[in-house]
Design an enzyme around this catalytic site. Structure first.
Site, PDB file in Angstrom:
ATOM      1  N   ARG A 269       0.798  -1.235   0.000  1.00  0.00           N
ATOM      2  CA  ARG A 269       0.000   0.000   0.000  1.00  0.00           C
ATOM      3  C   ARG A 269       0.827   1.280   0.000  1.00  0.00           C
ATOM      4  O   ARG A 269       0.356   2.338  -0.422  1.00  0.00           O
ATOM      5  CB  ARG A 269      -0.939   0.034   1.205  1.00  0.00           C
ATOM      6  N   PHE A 389      -9.020   0.569  -6.808  1.00  0.00           N
ATOM      7  CA  PHE A 389      -8.229  -0.686  -6.781  1.00  0.00           C
ATOM      8  C   PHE A 389      -7.403  -0.833  -5.508  1.00  0.00           C
ATOM      9  O   PHE A 389      -7.377   0.047  -4.674  1.00  0.00           O
ATOM     10  CB  PHE A 389      -7.443  -0.902  -8.069  1.00  0.00           C
ATOM     11  N   GLU A 390      -6.810  -1.995  -5.384  1.00  0.00           N
ATOM     12  CA  GLU A 390      -6.113  -2.403  -4.144  1.00  0.00           C
ATOM     13  C   GLU A 390      -7.050  -2.271  -2.938  1.00  0.00           C
ATOM     14  O   GLU A 390      -6.661  -1.834  -1.862  1.00  0.00           O
ATOM     15  CB  GLU A 390      -4.818  -1.607  -3.960  1.00  0.00           C
ATOM     16  N   GLY A 391      -8.306  -2.658  -3.126  1.00  0.00           N
ATOM     17  CA  GLY A 391      -9.318  -2.558  -2.074  1.00  0.00           C
ATOM     18  C   GLY A 391     -10.068  -1.248  -2.224  1.00  0.00           C
ATOM     19  O   GLY A 391      -9.449  -0.185  -2.175  1.00  0.00           O
TER      20      GLY A 391
END
Ligand SMILES: Cc1cc2nc3c(=O)[nH]c(=O)nc-3n(C[C@H](O)[C@H](O)[C@H](O)COP(=O)(O)OP(=O)(O)OC[C@H]3O[C@@H](n4cnc5c(N)ncnc54)[C@H](O)[C@@H]3O)c2cc1C
Length: 577
Positions: A269, A389-391
């Site tokens: 992240r 994206f990425e959650g």
């Protein structure tokens, strides 16, 4: 930072405590990183600065040419976090995030190509690879001879990643046969190595992670998706048709793939956060030039308070995002085991700060901002993906609140099992909350003893008092919602979002406070860093107070009812006709 500080500072906030040893003093970059970063940043600027017209063209065309990707390879940008023993640059997470901040100042698609490779594509091999897997793949991944991609999402499995249907069947010889289709895979069309998540039938349908090579029979990818933003970055489907995967290409253990995926995403992240910070810095440079150069009503528009407000807010947002992203990067570098909540907070905050900045920078530019000759519209389009994206930020807010609440329960030893049951098996666990309701959290934890005001310069006293007070308020609020809703808390999304927002303001605010404390004495801009911390604290206080008030005074039921009505009708049912 002391060793005892490896607990999660953000989770501890839910118990009403500020873990000062995890927050102060603000961590500095390692000397080794600092030396190499200066040179890499310089080389990046030299390579990317002359290409601004190309980036515009590639955005329109929707692809980066192969020669450009070769240039990224030549600069070593695929080996940033790979240890030197495998031919990489061996940067820390903090150093890596700083590089992505630099590439993002020039073009977001560049950051995506590098970031999807390092943050998620090959991170699994770095974190979970066997010595054999590392020596086989990392040298090629470090040189960029092999580019990596991360293949989790499917048409039926986005946020609900655990519901993937790609399957890997174990063969008699121990190898696997992989079948399925992944969608929207960054670097899908240029990758040589994929980290693929598939359901394995052998162990009750659990998920297993595999390292899959693009050149193997049965592996193919679809066309380059025509996207709104980050258009030059490669996004494709990746298909697996009876692909034979050798047994030695299982990543970590069979059945542990979901844990692997989440660990990769958490660890990665800071790349996204670093990129957002770089984007905001580029916008501030553009916006200050625009505000000073554009004259209306006889003055530069920079003279007007409503423009100054935007510039100041963009600065506060950028400083806050930078403070939280690098705090999390240092947690990872320092070997903390539990930083998932902090990483989620940094992603949510940095992505939204970048989107606010992109919107306001375009507004400062007025009509010019809307024209494709100027960079703003592309930045607005490019940054739109960051909250998806990425959650998604919605799902990450639920995660922040629920894991904080879960941990709060865990701080009471006698409730540990019961709360585990509530979150894992809601029905079974319910009932024990009755005991919990009898307790006064504030008495049981002895919260309220933490004073951080004494640890920071006096000019930050008022800001410290905000965080001391609202950390207690978070604990009381968490206690209140748990007692009020019991097992049903998992479905109370309005309250979970409020709790997440309080946790975000507290943790980001404490990172800002810490950074300002460490910069306060600097003659150049120390006073301004303190001012940023005080502005952030004042704004956070208003947001947190409103969120707490709205736990008990809200129109949630009416909002839910209205949405249900519109959903039933299939749209808006009124007209003036
Ligand atoms: C350009 C791009 C690049 C990508 N790159 C990759 C990649 O490299 N690898 C990869 O594996 N994936 C990749 N993805 C996929 C990305 O991670 C997913 O799009 C993301 O996880 C969201 O899934 P979804 O799009 O299916 O949305 P959905 O899950 O369908 O969500 C739709 C909406 O519903 C909301 N929502 C969903 N569940 C809940 C809930 N329980 N409560 C409240 N709200 C909810 C979401 O927040 C969202 O607003 C990429 C996507 C894009 C667009």
């Amino acid at each position: 930072m002391s060793e005892i500080g490896t607990a999660s500072a953000a989770k501890v906030l839910f118990t009403g405590r500020i873990l000062a040893e995890n927050l102060l003093p603000y961590p500095a970059l390692k000397d080794k990183d600092r030396d190499s970063l200066g040179m890499i940043v310089e080389a990046i600027d030299q390579f990317l600065r002359p290409k601004s017209a190309d980036f515009k063209r590639w955005d329109r065309d929707g692809a980066q040419p192969a020669e450009f990707i070769q240039g990224l390879r030549d600069l070593g940008l695929f080996g940033l976090i790979i240890p030197e023993e495998f031919g990489g640059l061996g940067l820390s997470n903090a150093g890596y995030a700083r590089i992505l901040a630099q590439t993002s100042r020039h073009d977001s698609s560049v950051s995506l190509t590098i970031g999807a490779h390092s943050s998620i594509g090959m991170k699994g091999i770095l974190l979970f690879g066997t010595p054999e897997q590392k020596s086989r793949y990392l040298p090629g991944l470090a040189s960029g001879e092999a580019i990596a991609a991360f293949c989790l999402t499917e048409s039926g499995a986005g946020s609900d990643a655990a519901s993937i249907r790609t399957r890997a069947e174990k063969n008699a010889d121990g190898s696997w046969t992989l079948n399925g289709e992944k969608i929207w895979i960054t670097n899908g069309g240029i990758a040589d190595v994929y980290t693929v998540f598939a359901r394995t039938a052998s162990d009750a349908g659990k998920i297993t992670a595999f390292i899959v090579e693009a050149g193997w029979p049965g592996v193919s990818h679809g066309h380059h998706e025509d996207k709104m933003g980050i258009r030059a970055s490669s996004t494709t489907t990746v298909n697996f048709a009876d692909v034979r995967v050798p047994p030695e290409n299982v990543l970590d253990e069979e059945g542990k793939g979901f844990k692997v995926a989440m660990a990769i995403l958490n660890n990665g992240r800071t790349g996204l956060g670093g990129g957002a910070v770089g984007g905001m810095k580029a916008l501030l440079a553009l916006s200050t030039a625009q505000a000073r150069g554009r004259r209306q009503f006889g003055h530069a528009i920079a003279d007007y308070d409503l423009v100054k407000d935007k510039i100041a807010q963009m600065t506060v947002d950028c400083f806050a995002a930078e403070s939280v992203v690098w705090m999390v990067a240092h947690y990872i570098d320092a070997g903390f085991d539990d930083y998932s909540l902090e990483a989620a907070i940094s992603k949510v905050f940095a992505s939204e700060a970048m989107q606010r900045s992109a919107y306001e920078a375009l507004q400062i530019a007025g009509g010019s901002g809307f024209m494709r000759d100027y960079p703003y519209e592309q930045v607005v389009r490019d940054s739109r993906i960051l909250t998806i994206f990425e959650g998604t930020n919605e799902v990450l807010r639920l995660y922040i609140a629920l894991s904080g609440l879960k941990d709060l329960g865990r701080s009471f030893a006698e409730l540990k099992n019961a709360l585990d049951d509530i979150f894992n098996h809601p029905i079974k666990g319910f009932g024990v909350l009755g005991d919990y309701a009898e307790r006064r959290l504030t008495q049981a934890t002895g919260i309220g003893r933490d004073r951080i005001a004494a640890l920071v310069p006096a000019a930050l006293g008022e800001a410290s008092a905000v965080y001391e007070k609202y950390t207690l308020e978070l604990a009381k609020t968490a206690d209140f919602v748990l007692r009020r809703h019991g097992k049903a808390i998992a479905d109370r999304q309005f309250d979970l979002r409020r709790i997440a927002d309080i946790a975000i303001d507290l943790f980001v605010g404490l990172c800002v406070l810490s950074r300002a404390a460490s910069l306060a004495a600097e003659p150049a801009a120390g006073a301004q860093a303190v001012s940023i911390a005080n502005i952030f604290a004042a704004q956070a206080k208003r947001r947190m107070a409103a969120a707490i008030r709205r736990i008990t005074r809200n129109e949630d039921d009416a909002v839910r009812g209205l949405a249900d009505h519109v959903l039933d009708k299939g749209g808006y049912g009124w007209d003036v006709l």
